[in-house]
Every structure is written in C-alpha cells, then in structure tokens.
Design an enzyme around this catalytic site. Structure first.
Site, PDB file in Angstrom:
ATOM      1  CB  ILE A 153      34.586  53.953-132.924  1.00 54.73           C
ATOM      2  CG1 ILE A 153      34.521  54.114-131.395  1.00 54.73           C
ATOM      3  CG2 ILE A 153      35.591  52.887-133.298  1.00 54.73           C
ATOM      4  CD1 ILE A 153      34.138  52.816-130.668  1.00 54.73           C
ATOM      5  CG  ASP A 154      31.017  56.845-136.463  1.00 51.91           C
ATOM      6  OD1 ASP A 154      31.978  57.580-136.723  1.00 51.91           O
ATOM      7  OD2 ASP A 154      30.433  56.142-137.305  1.00 51.91           O
ATOM      8  CE  LYS A 155      26.019  61.364-128.970  1.00 52.97           C
ATOM      9  NZ  LYS A 155      25.100  62.515-129.171  1.00 52.97           N
TER      10      LYS A 155
END
Length: 344
Positions: A153-155
């Site tokens: 998942i994104d930062k």
C-alpha cells in the site's frame, strides 16, 4: 536503469551496474533483446535509450542496440552514477503486528511509513522493520524475493498488509491475490456525493506528463493494466462522502486514480487534486474549516481496513480488521460536527 526520480550527481565517469557473460551456446541476438532477457524490471525502450547514450558495452567498447551478442561476449551496463546498494538491512523500527505464526504475519502500517526501499527511501521502511523482527529466524532472508511482502500500500495510506515468512506461504498467498480470492476493503473520504454504490473499471498506467501519478485509460486499452474498484457509501457529510471500497485488482494508486477519474478525488490527496476545496460554500469561513480538516489528516484519507485470505498452510479462512487511525477518526468527527449555518 535510469529513472527521472533519481537526483544523483552524474559525471563523465561510468560505473558498472550489471555484467552478463553470454553462454557458449548463445545464438546471435540483438543486444537490446539479450538484455531484456537478463535485466529485471526494465523495458526495451529504456535499454535502447541506454545504448544510444553509450551505456551498454561489450568488452571495453560501447555498442548500439543492433549489435548482435555472440557466445562468450561480456555485456555490461555502465551508467554515469554509482550503483546504489539496495541490500535490505534490519532496522529496529516499531511494528504493530496484528497476527503472527510460523508462516506469516499481518501488520498494521501507519501512514507515512514507506513499505519497500526505493528511490529516495533506502531505509526506515516496513521491510527494514520486518527484517529486524525476523533477524533471529535463520531461514528468513529479507533480500530473497521468494519471501516477504505479498502486496503493498502507498506510503501515506494506513492499514493492513500480509508478510510471508516462507516461500511456500508467499506462493500460495500471491496466488490468492492473483485469482482475486483474497478479501481487501478500504475506507476512503472522497470529495462530492457519488451514487450510493458503483463500480469503476479502467486500465491504470503511468501518466505520461507526470511519472509520479497514475492515469486511467479505457478498459481494453493497450495502455495500463486492467483495474476494477467497487464502492458503496458508508456515510455522507454534505460536501464529502465516506466510501467503503472493495478491490478486484491491486494496481498502484488504484483507488486514488479511479476516484479522481470519476470526479471524486480523495480528500487530502495532493497528487490527485484532493487538497483543493472542490465542493462547498464560497466563503472564507468554510475554506478555513476545510483547511483545518486538511491539518487534522495531512495525507490522502485512505485506510486499508480489512484483509482476508485462506491460510497458506492449513487452509483456514482468516479475516483481520484495523480500526481507523487517529488522524482519520478526528477528520470524520470534524465533518460530523460541521454546521454550515455557523460558518456563514
């Protein structure tokens, strides 16, 4: 190979990044096609650009893309910047572990933590933290691609991830993600008032004008990869809406790009236009209210809330849920208390 996101200092000196010795039985093959078969995570276009820049050598001399590799040729990629050591080292970083056994662990990632080392983030990642947690397990090598993260998942997205401790576990879990039998649901706060439920289908690929963004192409397009997102409304706040999303696919920035594409960017998502005041009253008081909401949750309002899969060893169905993190909890509380009359 070369990447526009890198800012390393370059020079006339060349540094060897890859070296491949052609087998004795190697048939004559164009060097660009030869390297396509041996270099990971690259494209023929990038290889041809490297050849045009004089970065591909056979022996001591640069060659063009049409050079035909012969048995015994030593083919090297030499770039005008030093090679970055990408070895994943254990780092003592706190982890919130929801579940763990001999085959896997489920982690609740906070917003702001990068999942995997990459350009500009070569340490301090979730993978470094997992390597520390597993440092006493001799069979676990954080640099072995056959173990470790099954998805990402994104930062600035919070929520659940599964990590495989063994090659068998990773293979079986990855197949569930590939065949869409895993269960992933997200909560997202979006601008506007979408329909009560819906389905977004459209290929997702890099934006040609901004390589840090993804864009949506028509289904069946030769550009991008197929992606499908389902949503239903969980709560409405007038100018923004909380939606529950279910993914059929797991493309980079999928929810963010899909909702921006249909005119409902995620609240606080700077990359996709969500930090603009896109709905609501024209007055200064309302704008101040919205910007205070941005301050409460200074990221895209997206949380990977649930994760489900079949255990790779015993076949048991497993489901996990992560509570809303404090920043999103406070953001929703602020919108629930919104009083348009008081802001006039």
């Amino acid at each position: 190979m070369t990447d526009a996101s890198h800012t390393e200092i370059t020079s006339d000196e060349l540094y060897e990044h890859f070296r491949i010795v052609a087998d004795r039985g190697q048939e004559l093959l164009r060097v660009d096609r030869f390297l396509m078969e041996h270099l990971p995570n690259t494209s023929r276009t990038r290889i041809q650009a490297a050849a045009a820049a004089g970065f591909i050598h056979v022996g001591d001399a640069p060659v063009k893309k049409g050079y035909r590799v012969k048995p015994g040729d030593i083919v090297t990629l030499q770039l005008n910047r030093p090679r970055i050591d990408s070895t994943i080292l254990p780092e003592d970083i706190p982890l919130r572990i929801i579940y763990e056994d001999e085959a896997l662990l489920v982690v609740d990632k906070p917003a702001g933590m990068v999942v995997h080392p990459g350009a500009g983030n070569f340490s301090g990642t979730l993978v470094n933290a997992v390597a520390w947690h597993m440092r006493h397990i001799a069979s676990y090598d954080p640099n072995d691609p056959n173990v470790g993260l099954v998805h990402r998942i994104d930062k600035d997205t919070s929520g659940l991830l599964v990590v495989a401790k063994t090659a068998e576990a990773k293979t079986k879990l990855a197949l569930q993600f590939f065949h869409k039998t895993s269960r992933r649901r997200y909560l997202a706060l979006v601008w506007g008032n979408p329909a009560d439920e819906g389905r977004i289908e459209g290929n997702i690929g890099r934006d040609v004008r901004d390589r840090l963004k993804m864009t949506v192409y028509p289904p069946g397009s030769e550009q991008g990869k197929p992606a499908v997102t389902h949503w239903r409304v969980a709560e409405r706040f007038g100018y923004v809406t909380l939606v529950a999303c279910r993914l059929e696919t797991g493309r980079t920035h999928q929810i963010r790009a899909h909702f921006a594409h249909i005119g409902h960017p995620l609240f606080g998502d700077e990359r996709y236009g969500g930090t603009q005041v896109l709905r609501g009253q024209p007055g200064a008081a309302y704008k101040t209210f919205v910007h205070r909401c941005f301050d409460l949750c200074p990221r895209q309002a997206l949380h990977a809330r649930t994760l489900g899969f079949k255990h790779p060893a015993n076949g048991k169905e497993m489901d996990f849920e992560s509570p809303l993190p404090e920043d999103m909890h406070n953001l929703l509380a602020r919108w629930r208390s919104y009083n348009p009359v008081a802001l006039q």
